[in-house]
Design an enzyme around this catalytic site. Structure first.
Site, PDB file in Angstrom:
ATOM      1  N   ASP A  30       0.926  -1.093   0.019  1.00  9.04           N
ATOM      2  CA  ASP A  30       0.089   0.035   0.115  1.00  9.04           C
ATOM      3  C   ASP A  30       0.838   1.253   0.060  1.00  9.04           C
ATOM      4  OD1 ASP A  30      -3.384   0.382   0.764  1.00  9.04           O
ATOM      5  OD2 ASP A  30      -1.738   2.314   1.058  1.00  9.04           O
ATOM      6  N   ILE A  31       0.561   2.126  -0.841  1.00  8.67           N
ATOM      7  CA  ILE A  31       1.177   3.315  -0.982  1.00  8.67           C
ATOM      8  C   ILE A  31       1.404   4.296   0.294  1.00  8.67           C
ATOM      9  CG2 ILE A  31      -0.476   4.845  -2.206  1.00  8.67           C
ATOM     10  CD1 ILE A  31       1.623   5.413  -4.349  1.00  8.67           C
ATOM     11  N   ASN A  86     -12.635  -2.871   2.710  1.00  9.73           N
ATOM     12  CA  ASN A  86     -13.560  -1.961   2.834  1.00  9.73           C
ATOM     13  C   ASN A  86     -14.599  -1.919   1.640  1.00  9.73           C
ATOM     14  OD1 ASN A  86     -12.188  -0.643   5.151  1.00  9.73           O
ATOM     15  ND2 ASN A  86     -10.616   0.198   3.718  1.00  9.73           N
ATOM     16  N   GLY A  92     -15.451   3.252   3.731  1.00  9.74           N
ATOM     17  CA  GLY A  92     -14.166   4.099   3.323  1.00  9.74           C
ATOM     18  C   GLY A  92     -13.668   3.389   2.391  1.00  9.74           C
ATOM     19  N   GLN A  93     -14.289   2.969   1.325  1.00 14.51           N
ATOM     20  CA  GLN A  93     -13.484   2.196   0.332  1.00 14.51           C
ATOM     21  C   GLN A  93     -13.368   3.449  -0.760  1.00 14.51           C
ATOM     22  OE1 GLN A  93     -15.657  -0.518  -1.981  1.00 14.51           O
ATOM     23  NE2 GLN A  93     -14.026  -1.215  -3.270  1.00 14.51           N
ATOM     24  N   HIS A  99     -10.320  -5.310  -3.224  1.00 16.81           N
ATOM     25  CA  HIS A  99      -8.841  -5.423  -2.507  1.00 16.81           C
ATOM     26  C   HIS A  99      -8.866  -5.797  -1.360  1.00 16.81           C
ATOM     27  CE1 HIS A  99      -9.710  -1.273  -2.558  1.00 16.81           C
ATOM     28  NE2 HIS A  99      -9.004  -1.082  -1.285  1.00 16.81           N
ATOM     29  N   HIS A 101      -6.637  -5.685   2.263  1.00 15.42           N
ATOM     30  CA  HIS A 101      -5.800  -5.057   2.986  1.00 15.42           C
ATOM     31  C   HIS A 101      -5.209  -6.259   4.058  1.00 15.42           C
ATOM     32  CE1 HIS A 101      -6.771  -0.551   2.201  1.00 15.42           C
ATOM     33  NE2 HIS A 101      -7.899  -1.346   2.098  1.00 15.42           N
TER      34      HIS A 101
HETATM   35  P1  AMP Z   1      -9.535   1.416   0.125  1.00 11.91           P
HETATM   36  O1  AMP Z   1      -9.573   2.780   0.958  1.00 11.91           O
HETATM   37  O2  AMP Z   1      -9.857   0.253   1.117  1.00 11.91           O
HETATM   38  O3  AMP Z   1     -10.517   1.588  -1.096  1.00 11.91           O
HETATM   39  O4  AMP Z   1      -8.120   1.355  -0.213  1.00 11.91           O
HETATM   40  C1  AMP Z   1      -7.437   1.685  -1.176  1.00 11.91           C
HETATM   41  C2  AMP Z   1      -6.008   1.673  -0.775  1.00 11.91           C
HETATM   42  O5  AMP Z   1      -5.213   1.920  -2.017  1.00 11.91           O
HETATM   43  C3  AMP Z   1      -5.428   2.788   0.105  1.00 11.91           C
HETATM   44  O6  AMP Z   1      -4.962   2.241   1.380  1.00 11.91           O
HETATM   45  C4  AMP Z   1      -4.436   3.560  -0.579  1.00 11.91           C
HETATM   46  O7  AMP Z   1      -3.428   3.961   0.182  1.00 11.91           O
HETATM   47  C5  AMP Z   1      -4.093   2.564  -1.696  1.00 11.91           C
HETATM   48  N1  AMP Z   1      -3.431   2.884  -2.871  1.00 11.91           N
HETATM   49  C6  AMP Z   1      -3.959   3.944  -3.892  1.00 11.91           C
HETATM   50  N2  AMP Z   1      -3.139   4.126  -4.721  1.00 11.91           N
HETATM   51  C7  AMP Z   1      -2.020   3.351  -4.699  1.00 11.91           C
HETATM   52  C8  AMP Z   1      -1.300   2.690  -5.330  1.00 11.91           C
HETATM   53  N3  AMP Z   1      -0.687   3.690  -6.562  1.00 11.91           N
HETATM   54  N4  AMP Z   1      -0.327   1.814  -5.006  1.00 11.91           N
HETATM   55  C9  AMP Z   1      -0.497   1.198  -3.932  1.00 11.91           C
HETATM   56  N5  AMP Z   1      -1.398   1.624  -3.202  1.00 11.91           N
HETATM   57  C10 AMP Z   1      -2.358   2.612  -3.493  1.00 11.91           C
END
Ligand code: AMP
Ligand code: ZN
Length: 111
Positions: A30-31, A86, A92-93, A99, A101
């Site tokens: 996760d970024i 999420n 909070g998605q 995906h 986590h």
């Molecule tokens: P969610 O909020 O459950 O939809 O999770 C989306 C997740 O994707 C968040 O934790 C972000 O930090 C992560 N995210 C968004 N863009 C990227 C990316 N380019 N590379 C890796 N993680 C990302």
């Protein structure tokens, strides 16, 4: 799926090192990590939420959950971890591509 950031990562259009990949899924970091270790496991096929599940997608999700425990050691999650999916606005998605986590690397609080 056009304009889906995770589809772009899967297609290699946005660089993100794959910690694991097979024909059905990838695992990336996760970024914006919310724990010392924070990974995202996602199907290669695009669908947004569990609500869109069908038999084929359920098989892929089952596969992802079968793979996760095989990666625990490699990902540094042997001491345990949290699994979070999420769903939608209230969940909070922020990325509408299903995906999972994986959060760990430390004792997690706040649940
Ligand atoms: P969610 O909020 O459950 O939809 O999770 C989306 C997740 O994707 C968040 O934790 C972000 O930090 C992560 N995210 C968004 N863009 C990227 C990316 N380019 N590379 C890796 N993680 C990302
Ligand atoms: Zn997508």
């Amino acid at each position: 799926m056009e304009n889906c950031i995770f589809c772009k990562i899967i297609a290699g259009e946005i660089p993100s090192p794959r910690l694991y990949e097979d024909d059905q899924m990838i695992v990336i970091r996760d970024i914006e990590p919310r724990a010392k270790l924070h990974y995202l496991c996602m199907p290669k096929v695009h669908f947004a939420t569990l609500k869109e599940m069908d038999d084929a997608r359920a098989e892929i999700v089952k596969h992802i959950f079968a793979v996760i425990p095989t990666l625990e050691k490699e990902l540094g999650l042997e001491e345990g971890y949290r699994v979070v999916i999420n769903q939608g606005t209230n969940g909070g998605q922020t990325v509408p591509h299903l995906h999972i986590h994986l959060l760990g690397g430390e004792v997690l609080g706040g649940f």
